[in-house]
Design a protein around this motif. Structure first.
Motif, PDB file in Angstrom:
ATOM      1  N   HIS A 392      31.698  90.713  21.811  1.00 54.10           N
ATOM      2  CA  HIS A 392      31.844  91.934  21.213  1.00 54.10           C
ATOM      3  C   HIS A 392      31.445  92.037  20.004  1.00 54.10           C
ATOM      4  O   HIS A 392      31.234  93.024  19.362  1.00 54.10           O
ATOM      5  N   CYS A 393      31.004  90.777  19.205  1.00 52.36           N
ATOM      6  CA  CYS A 393      30.776  91.070  17.875  1.00 52.36           C
ATOM      7  C   CYS A 393      29.321  91.189  17.914  1.00 52.36           C
ATOM      8  O   CYS A 393      28.341  90.417  17.558  1.00 52.36           O
ATOM      9  N   VAL A 394      28.790  92.263  18.263  1.00 56.37           N
ATOM     10  CA  VAL A 394      27.404  92.919  18.239  1.00 56.37           C
ATOM     11  C   VAL A 394      26.817  92.712  17.008  1.00 56.37           C
ATOM     12  O   VAL A 394      25.489  92.937  16.908  1.00 56.37           O
ATOM     13  N   ASN A 395      27.402  92.877  15.889  1.00 56.17           N
ATOM     14  CA  ASN A 395      26.679  92.786  14.603  1.00 56.17           C
ATOM     15  C   ASN A 395      26.268  91.364  14.339  1.00 56.17           C
ATOM     16  O   ASN A 395      25.287  91.214  13.406  1.00 56.17           O
ATOM     17  N   LYS A 416      18.229  80.335  24.283  1.00 62.02           N
ATOM     18  CA  LYS A 416      17.642  81.651  24.369  1.00 62.02           C
ATOM     19  C   LYS A 416      17.956  82.388  23.094  1.00 62.02           C
ATOM     20  O   LYS A 416      17.422  83.568  23.099  1.00 62.02           O
ATOM     21  N   GLY A 417      18.747  81.966  22.292  1.00 61.06           N
ATOM     22  CA  GLY A 417      19.301  82.803  21.184  1.00 61.06           C
ATOM     23  C   GLY A 417      20.428  83.477  21.008  1.00 61.06           C
ATOM     24  O   GLY A 417      21.141  83.833  22.318  1.00 61.06           O
ATOM     25  N   THR A 418      20.789  84.262  20.000  1.00 60.44           N
ATOM     26  CA  THR A 418      22.032  84.824  19.728  1.00 60.44           C
ATOM     27  C   THR A 418      22.261  85.961  20.791  1.00 60.44           C
ATOM     28  O   THR A 418      23.336  86.159  21.277  1.00 60.44           O
ATOM     29  N   ALA A 419      21.323  86.883  20.836  1.00 57.73           N
ATOM     30  CA  ALA A 419      21.389  88.001  21.588  1.00 57.73           C
ATOM     31  C   ALA A 419      21.928  87.781  23.226  1.00 57.73           C
ATOM     32  O   ALA A 419      22.586  88.053  23.623  1.00 57.73           O
ATOM     33  N   ALA A 420      21.149  86.535  23.541  1.00 58.93           N
ATOM     34  CA  ALA A 420      21.438  86.135  25.042  1.00 58.93           C
ATOM     35  C   ALA A 420      22.834  85.732  25.324  1.00 58.93           C
ATOM     36  O   ALA A 420      23.460  85.800  26.104  1.00 58.93           O
ATOM     37  N   GLU A 423      25.353  88.583  25.293  1.00 55.74           N
ATOM     38  CA  GLU A 423      25.343  89.142  26.381  1.00 55.74           C
ATOM     39  C   GLU A 423      25.823  88.333  27.491  1.00 55.74           C
ATOM     40  O   GLU A 423      26.710  88.906  28.279  1.00 55.74           O
ATOM     41  N   TYR A 424      25.593  87.046  27.650  1.00 56.17           N
ATOM     42  CA  TYR A 424      26.123  86.086  28.611  1.00 56.17           C
ATOM     43  C   TYR A 424      27.811  86.147  28.445  1.00 56.17           C
ATOM     44  O   TYR A 424      28.472  86.454  29.379  1.00 56.17           O
ATOM     45  N   LEU A 425      28.235  86.149  27.235  1.00 61.86           N
ATOM     46  CA  LEU A 425      29.713  86.049  27.029  1.00 61.86           C
ATOM     47  C   LEU A 425      30.415  87.320  27.338  1.00 61.86           C
ATOM     48  O   LEU A 425      31.499  87.654  28.043  1.00 61.86           O
ATOM     49  N   ARG A 426      29.610  88.629  26.941  1.00 58.73           N
ATOM     50  CA  ARG A 426      30.200  89.896  27.503  1.00 58.73           C
ATOM     51  C   ARG A 426      30.231  90.071  29.061  1.00 58.73           C
ATOM     52  O   ARG A 426      31.276  90.579  29.541  1.00 58.73           O
TER      53      ARG A 426
END
Length: 431
Positions: A392-395, A416-420, A423-426
């Motif tokens: 949820h820490c999208v920032n 794959k990087g932070t965004a991936a 997303e995986y955690l969400r």
């Protein structure tokens, strides 16, 4: 098995064997049987040390070795696997010793005294012990070609190890934190190349800290007045001092100071006079010292935005730091077991670097409230699991998690990087 001439090629793990090509001494079987009953083996007067090249003492209950063994000048191969040794024996007379096998013991520490006599060693087997570190004195072993450190408790290696000309280095089974797993997986030469690169980085960093002296005060303190006047930096770094002389602060009077650099010293506490600069200083570097606590004087620096505290002995931060308007804090290489609670309360924080500690958990709900946080470095800690709610820490633009013992997310996801990762955690949050 070694190819040394004059050494028998039969199995060296089959018990106690003392092999000798150059003299006729031997150990009678009757003597060995008596030794098993009495618990004592007396080999005095048998001239075993003369010409003995290969000695196999595997699979016994040895806690120490007799001084007579350490005095065997002709010894080239020594097997001491599967015993109860708690430290590496010293071999002051074994100048020809080329292979030493002490795997599967209980060795907890290596020191200079254990290594200084092994000038001819080619193979050193230390696997399956309890070693926590490797000393810089490993460079004493200039002839070393094969080093087995697998299955110990080693979390880091000295960069100086890169100076050795190793052909084989085994590291698997260690909780290695300071070398990425992908580098280790590439093999010995890549690990050595990495260690050598870190030596160069350290040397470059030290050169950066060398300052020109424009003024020598009566106390012989060397103060960089050019940095004070031109760069607005109060620099007293890399002096290996336990305190900052008053003359340093006196030299800053009547000048505007925006940065302080007291790194690479031996400070156990923050200088109290730092508070004199509370209305000017925005950047403080106290890295590479011996700080175990943060004094309240630091918490009074009203304009402080960048704080570097890496490589100290810190395990907590004072709640008074909440009043600071920090944007970046570096706490790497300290002794934190949790993310300090006060950090959640500093709303201005944009970057938290806390790698190479012992952090075992983070609070995703509190991290989510930190709307300005864009970089969080948690590499090489003790995180057994990553809470899905961290997604949820999208920032967050940079979330670094390598080098922790958790199983998920897998390394392929992390790459794959932070965004991936977020997303995986969400996707794993229970609905």
């Amino acid at each position: 098995m070694s190819r040394l001439k004059g050494v028998s090629q039969r199995d060296t793990r089959a018990g106690f064997k003392a092999e000798q090509r150059d003299c006729g001494a031997s150990v009678p079987q009757g003597l060995l049987k008596a030794a098993r009953k009495s618990g004592q083996l007396n080999l005095s007067g048998r001239n075993l040390s003369e010409g003995l090249k290969h000695l196999d003492c595997n699979s016994n209950l040895l806690e120490t070795i007799p001084s007579e063994l350490a005095a065997m000048e002709s010894l080239e191969l020594l097997y001491l696997r599967r015993n109860k040794l708690r430290f590496l024996p010293e071999f002051p007379s074994c100048k020809l010793l080329k292979e030493l096998h002490v795997g599967e013991n209980q060795i907890e520490m290596l020191g200079a005294e254990h290594l200084k006599h092994l000038s001819s060693i080619i193979v050193l087997d230390l696997r399956d012990n309890k070693l926590k570190s490797v000393p810089d004195e490993i460079t004493f072993l200039q002839s070393l070609e094969r080093l087995d450190l697998s299955n110990n408790d080693i979390s880091s290696l000295p960069y100086s190890l890169g100076k050795l000309h190793l052909k084989f280095l085994a590291l698997e089974g260690n909780p290695m934190r300071t070398i990425r797993r992908d580098i280790i997986n590439k093999g010995t030469q890549e690990v050595l190349k990495y260690l050598r690169s870190k030596i160069k980085e350290d040397e470059a960093s030290q050169r950066d800290f060398v300052t020109d002296t424009a003024m020598t005060l009566p106390s012989e303190s060397r103060v960089n007045m050019h940095a004070i006047i031109t760069l607005k930096i109060l620099d007293y770094s890399d002096k290996q001092t336990t305190l900052i002389p008053d003359e340093v602060f006196d030299a800053a009077k009547s000048n505007i100071i925006t940065s302080i650099n007291f790194s690479k010293n031996l400070l156990c506490e923050i200088p109290k006079r730092i508070v004199e600069l509370k209305e000017m200083v925005s950047d403080v570097n106290l890295s590479f010292n011996k700080l175990s606590f943060i004094s309240l004087e630091l918490c009074m620096l009203q304009k402080l935005t960048v704080l570097d505290l890496r490589n100290n002995f810190l395990s907590s931060l004072p709640e008074e730091m909440e009043s600071l308007r920090l944007q970046t804090i570096n706490l790497s290489f300290n002794r934190f077991k949790i993310l300090p609670e006060v950090l959640y309360c500093i709303a201005t924080l944009e970057t938290i670097l806390i790698s190479n500690n012992q952090v075992g958990s983070v609070d995703p709900a509190k991290l989510k409230t930190m709307e300005n946080l864009i970089t969080l470095d948690l590499q090489n800690n003790d995180l057994l699991q990553i809470p899905p709610e961290l997604g949820h820490c999208v920032n967050l633009r940079t979330l670094l998690l390598d080098g922790n013992p958790f199983r998920v997310p897998r390394a392929a996801i992390l790459m794959k990087g932070t965004a991936a990762v977020l997303e995986y955690l969400r996707d794993r949050i229970p609905t």
